[in-house]
Design a protein around this motif. Sequence first.
Motif, PDB file in Angstrom:
ATOM      1  N   ARG A 114      50.937  35.935  34.266  1.00  0.00           N
ATOM      2  CA  ARG A 114      50.131  35.555  35.256  1.00  0.00           C
ATOM      3  C   ARG A 114      48.682  35.138  34.487  1.00  0.00           C
ATOM      4  O   ARG A 114      48.633  35.570  33.433  1.00  0.00           O
ATOM      5  N   ALA A 115      47.964  34.259  35.226  1.00  0.00           N
ATOM      6  CA  ALA A 115      46.678  33.825  34.677  1.00  0.00           C
ATOM      7  C   ALA A 115      45.625  35.028  34.782  1.00  0.00           C
ATOM      8  O   ALA A 115      44.716  34.981  33.981  1.00  0.00           O
ATOM      9  N   MET A 116      45.977  36.126  35.722  1.00  0.00           N
ATOM     10  CA  MET A 116      45.264  37.303  35.717  1.00  0.00           C
ATOM     11  C   MET A 116      45.832  38.442  35.145  1.00  0.00           C
ATOM     12  O   MET A 116      46.948  38.466  35.363  1.00  0.00           O
ATOM     13  N   GLY A 137      36.338  33.633  30.002  1.00  0.00           N
ATOM     14  CA  GLY A 137      37.066  34.053  31.275  1.00  0.00           C
ATOM     15  C   GLY A 137      36.168  35.033  31.973  1.00  0.00           C
ATOM     16  O   GLY A 137      35.041  34.943  32.009  1.00  0.00           O
ATOM     17  N   GLU A 138      36.779  35.638  32.785  1.00  0.00           N
ATOM     18  CA  GLU A 138      36.151  36.589  34.052  1.00  0.00           C
ATOM     19  C   GLU A 138      36.619  38.103  33.812  1.00  0.00           C
ATOM     20  O   GLU A 138      37.911  38.111  33.463  1.00  0.00           O
ATOM     21  N   ASP A 168      31.029  37.304  33.796  1.00  0.00           N
ATOM     22  CA  ASP A 168      31.573  36.429  33.005  1.00  0.00           C
ATOM     23  C   ASP A 168      31.617  37.072  31.708  1.00  0.00           C
ATOM     24  O   ASP A 168      30.754  37.681  31.088  1.00  0.00           O
ATOM     25  N   SER A 169      32.935  36.957  31.136  1.00  0.00           N
ATOM     26  CA  SER A 169      32.995  37.418  29.843  1.00  0.00           C
ATOM     27  C   SER A 169      32.425  36.986  28.533  1.00  0.00           C
ATOM     28  O   SER A 169      32.190  37.460  27.461  1.00  0.00           O
ATOM     29  N   LEU A 191      43.345  35.494  31.515  1.00  0.00           N
ATOM     30  CA  LEU A 191      43.939  35.374  30.038  1.00  0.00           C
ATOM     31  C   LEU A 191      43.706  33.715  29.593  1.00  0.00           C
ATOM     32  O   LEU A 191      44.358  33.039  30.346  1.00  0.00           O
ATOM     33  N   MET A 192      42.815  33.513  28.827  1.00  0.00           N
ATOM     34  CA  MET A 192      42.722  32.211  28.347  1.00  0.00           C
ATOM     35  C   MET A 192      43.350  31.726  27.110  1.00  0.00           C
ATOM     36  O   MET A 192      43.403  32.432  25.967  1.00  0.00           O
ATOM     37  N   GLN A 193      44.252  30.585  27.326  1.00  0.00           N
ATOM     38  CA  GLN A 193      44.976  30.399  26.250  1.00  0.00           C
ATOM     39  C   GLN A 193      44.225  29.176  25.509  1.00  0.00           C
ATOM     40  O   GLN A 193      44.291  28.058  25.465  1.00  0.00           O
TER      41      GLN A 193
END
Length: 214
Positions: A114-116, A137-138, A168-169, A191-193
């Motif tokens: 998942r994106a989160m 990311g957040e 904000d991360s 999760l940022m790719q």
Amino acid sequence: MDDATATPDAAAAAGPDAPALAPRLRDRRRASGLTLEAAAHRADLSAAHLSRLESGLRQPSLPVLLGLARLYSTTVADLLGETAAEPDPIVRGASMAAVPAGGWTYRRAGGTGRAMQALRVHVPSRAQGGLVRVHPGEEWLYVTAGVLELSLGDRTHTLAAGDSAHFDSLVPHRLAAGGPDGVDLLFVHTLMQSETSALCVVPREPADTRGGRS
């Protein structure tokens, strides 16, 4: 620790599955934009040992696989070539095994792929207290037990059970337990790719300014 120093069972000679795993390790590293030397340094391995893993000459232990999966913003299942099943929307807490890493303890609290990413986290007292994180990311967290010292930029906030934070991360942040028994969190992050999605960790002195509970 370099996996080359592990026990023979943990770092065995290459087996029949090694040829399939090795090119995925190499492909995920290249997709992350990392050189062999840079990836090895971030994973606390020697470049020679990572090269042997990518050539199929050695097999990684589970801790090394976990570290490489985090570094490449993927999962151990992806590195192993497992086909993702249809995501199950229900996660049973009793079936989620505790995974220790870096002094913290993690339990999955959300679906995979998942994106989160949702986790239950226990942060012991004095674990990683001097590490500051910066990444895309957040993040959202909710304190379920104990006291959390959350540093965001130049401010430090004290959160008790029932308090939460959403930020904000890319803002430099630090999480530390505020009591001797540690702190338990429900933690959700995106999760940022991308190449910069790898966790950036730098030492930092504790902030002087303390914010009260929200």
